[in-house]
Scaffold this active site. Structure first.
Site, PDB file in Angstrom:
ATOM      1  N   ASN A 151      18.764  15.439 -43.204  1.00  0.00           N
ATOM      2  CA  ASN A 151      19.973  14.608 -43.191  1.00  0.00           C
ATOM      3  C   ASN A 151      19.830  13.266 -42.475  1.00  0.00           C
ATOM      4  O   ASN A 151      20.437  12.296 -42.894  1.00  0.00           O
ATOM      5  CB  ASN A 151      21.189  15.393 -42.690  1.00  0.00           C
ATOM      6  CG  ASN A 151      21.029  15.854 -41.277  1.00  0.00           C
ATOM      7  OD1 ASN A 151      19.930  16.141 -40.837  1.00  0.00           O
ATOM      8  ND2 ASN A 151      22.130  15.905 -40.543  1.00  0.00           N
ATOM      9  N   GLU A 249      18.075  21.765 -31.871  1.00  0.00           N
ATOM     10  CA  GLU A 249      19.326  21.042 -32.119  1.00  0.00           C
ATOM     11  C   GLU A 249      19.867  21.607 -33.426  1.00  0.00           C
ATOM     12  O   GLU A 249      19.287  21.393 -34.488  1.00  0.00           O
ATOM     13  CB  GLU A 249      19.036  19.543 -32.184  1.00  0.00           C
ATOM     14  CG  GLU A 249      20.267  18.699 -31.958  1.00  0.00           C
ATOM     15  CD  GLU A 249      20.975  18.378 -33.245  1.00  0.00           C
ATOM     16  OE1 GLU A 249      21.896  19.155 -33.609  1.00  0.00           O
ATOM     17  OE2 GLU A 249      20.623  17.399 -33.889  1.00  0.00           O
ATOM     18  N   CYS A 283      25.325  17.426 -38.580  1.00  0.00           N
ATOM     19  CA  CYS A 283      25.627  18.560 -37.714  1.00  0.00           C
ATOM     20  C   CYS A 283      26.821  18.255 -36.819  1.00  0.00           C
ATOM     21  O   CYS A 283      27.555  19.146 -36.423  1.00  0.00           O
ATOM     22  CB  CYS A 283      24.399  18.919 -36.875  1.00  0.00           C
ATOM     23  SG  CYS A 283      23.723  17.496 -36.008  1.00  0.00           S
ATOM     24  N   GLU A 461      17.829  16.289 -26.297  1.00  0.00           N
ATOM     25  CA  GLU A 461      16.983  15.167 -26.673  1.00  0.00           C
ATOM     26  C   GLU A 461      17.639  13.900 -26.128  1.00  0.00           C
ATOM     27  O   GLU A 461      18.807  13.925 -25.755  1.00  0.00           O
ATOM     28  CB  GLU A 461      16.862  15.074 -28.195  1.00  0.00           C
ATOM     29  CG  GLU A 461      15.993  16.180 -28.773  1.00  0.00           C
ATOM     30  CD  GLU A 461      15.646  15.995 -30.243  1.00  0.00           C
ATOM     31  OE1 GLU A 461      16.413  15.341 -30.964  1.00  0.00           O
ATOM     32  OE2 GLU A 461      14.599  16.522 -30.661  1.00  0.00           O
TER      33      GLU A 461
END
Ligand code: ADP
Length: 489
Positions: A151, A249, A283, A461
């Site tokens: 994505n 993630e 997400c 991150e």
């Protein structure tokens, strides 16, 4: 069409796995053909990586020298921003406006980790014994695996490659099967910037074959993953067996909350963007909307109006808000959830189907969709759809709202819309999520840690600790006075 090479241990060559393709999601036309990386290619890449990170020439390269390399890469990305954005759009079908931002963020990420690397300091810790100096230093982990989704490929790839290399590791990237092109381009830019051979490999291929061989390789000492929660859980199991760190993630079903003092226009615009940009394939998409009952009518009316006005179109056409989904399978998934919402008693306020515009018949477009009339327990409110579908629910009081917003296996992000910042901050404290946006949504900063609570992930991150996540700490005790008596007698 000729097959394009992949990047195995610093060598551009054909993969040894099966044929795979990159296709333009908007019309299915072929971008490139390549051969996937086989288990043999994984072996070659990991062995080269192991040799490369242990090479004294790399081990002794000082932080400012590693930083210089990242800065060169960021300049190369900036110089080719438009070409890279167009390629990213061809590969994953996002509107050009979005892929330009993704490419710019990749350059910014390289610059940020150059700075973070150059300024990262070890510690002289407080002495606890006379004549003993104690210090703590950061060292690389070794060979690390980066597994990325389709994505936002170029951004998720740089968020792993830049800190991994800044920290002194070697990194093997396994991009999503549907979107291998930008990772390969990044490899070319790192090579052009002078990255020593073997420190970066890019191995396109299936998750279950190439990815699996990579994460299970005994020399791989960390897994960094962005993708779905189920795949993440599997990777965490593999990491646990190997006793290596995994940063994950994962998915989300993020609540956005409109308090009774919100600015309706500002909130409606932000919610529309948060739910429907990238056609909801994010997400962090804000897909569960809670609106205070006093604002329900005006907010929903304006939101529907804005959503109906979104321009569905070709991703390269200026002004397009919503391009196609990544592929037909994703559209079928979205259609399944909309049908389920109807079965569960939901009302589709707008959208809900395939657009009738004949110019959009060439690809898997889906109308931005708003659903009401469901409870927070409905499957459509609990499961991640990964498409342009927003479910809206009214609320009356804050305790019930907080309970409902937190009643989710996910905890990635949330949005709050309110004119009262102190009140919004108090609410933010009570939300079990890794990121809260107040009067904004989906704004990002590379210097701010990102990751999930609950089943939305492990680890962070970005930010300064996003660099430390790629290092291990070593403590050193140094006797500064001769003749320390260890027996103390
Ligand atoms: P999605 O394609 O829906 O984003 P995934 O979370 O499965 O779903 O994919 C994210 C990345 O994880 C992709 O690069 C995919 O190929 C990879 N992947 C999937 N399964 C595995 C696996 N068993 N081992 C390693 N990587 C995997």
């Amino acid at each position: 069409m000729e097959t394009v090479p992949i990047f195995v241990g610093g060598v551009w060559r054909e993969g040894r796995g099966p044929r795979m393709e990159s296709r333009f999601p908007a019309d299915g036309s072929l971008n490139t053909v390549m051969r996937a990386a086989s288990a043999e290619d994984v072996e070659a890449a990991v062995q080269a990586a192991e040799q490369a990170w242990r090479d004294p020439a790399w081990r002794q390269r000082l932080p400012h020298q590693r930083a210089a390399l990242l800065l060169r890469v960021s300049e190369l990305i900036d110089a080719q921003q438009e070409r890279l954005a167009q390629l990213q759009t061809r590969d994953n079908g996002k509107p050009l406006a979005e892929t330009r931002a993704l490419v710019a963020s990749a350059a910014a990420t390289a610059r940020y980790f150059a700075a973070a690397c150059e300024t990262l300091e070890g510690e002289l810790t407080t002495p606890r014994s006379p004549g003993i100096m104690t210090l703590s230093r950061y060292e690389p982990i070794g060979v690390v695996a980066a597994i990325t989704p389709w994505n936002s490929p170029v951004a998720s790839e740089m968020q792993k490659i830049a800190p991994a290399l800044a920290a002194g590791n070697a990194v093997v990237v396994k991009p999503a099967e549907a979107t291998p092109l930008l990772a390969l381009e990044l490899a070319r830019l790192f090579e052009q910037a002078g990255l020593p051979r073997g420190l970066l490999s890019v191995l396109p291929g299936k998750g279950s074959v190439t990815g699996e061989a990579l994460i299970r390789h005994p020399l791989v000492k960390k897994i960094a993953f962005t993708g779905g929660t189920e795949t993440g859980r599997h990777l965490a199991h593999v990491a646990a067996e190997k006793l290596i760190p995994a940063s994950l993630e994962l998915g989300g079903k993020s609540p956005t909350i409109v308090l009774d003092d919100a600015d309706v226009e500002v909130a409606a615009r932000g919610i529309c963007y948060g739910a429907f940009s990238s056609a909801g394939q994010a997400c962090i998409a804000g897909t569960r909307l809670f609106v205070h009952r006093t604002l329900w009518q005006p907010l929903m009316a304006r939101l529907v109006e804005l959503t109906r006005a979104l321009r569905l179109g070709h991703p390269c056409q200026p002004g397009t808000h919503v391009a196609s989904l990544i592929n037909e399978a994703q559209r079928e998934r979205v259609m399944h959830y909309v049908a389920l919402a109807r079965e569960e008693g939901g009302t589709v306020l707008c959208g809900g189907g395939v657009p009738s515009d004949p110019t959009l018949a060439c690809g898997p477009w889906f109308e931005p969709t708003i659903i009401t009339g469901l409870s927070n327990q409905a499957q459509v409110c609990q499961q991640e759809i990964f498409g342009p579908v927003l479910v809206a629910l009214p609320f009356d009081d804050e305790p019930a709202l907080i309970a409902a917003a937190n009643a989710s296996i996910y905890g990635l992000a949330a949005g709050i819309w309110s004119r009262d910042s102190a009140r919004a901050l108090r609410l933010a404290e009570q939300l079990e999520v890794g990121t809260v946006w107040i009067n904004t949504y989906k704004t990002f900063s590379v210097s701010t840690p990102f990751g999930g609570y609950k089943q939305s992930g492990l680890g962070r991150e970005k930010g300064r600790q996003g660099l430390k996540a790629w290092m291990q700490q070593k403590s050193v005790y140094l006797a500064t006075a001769p003749g320390i008596n260890h027996w103390s007698d």
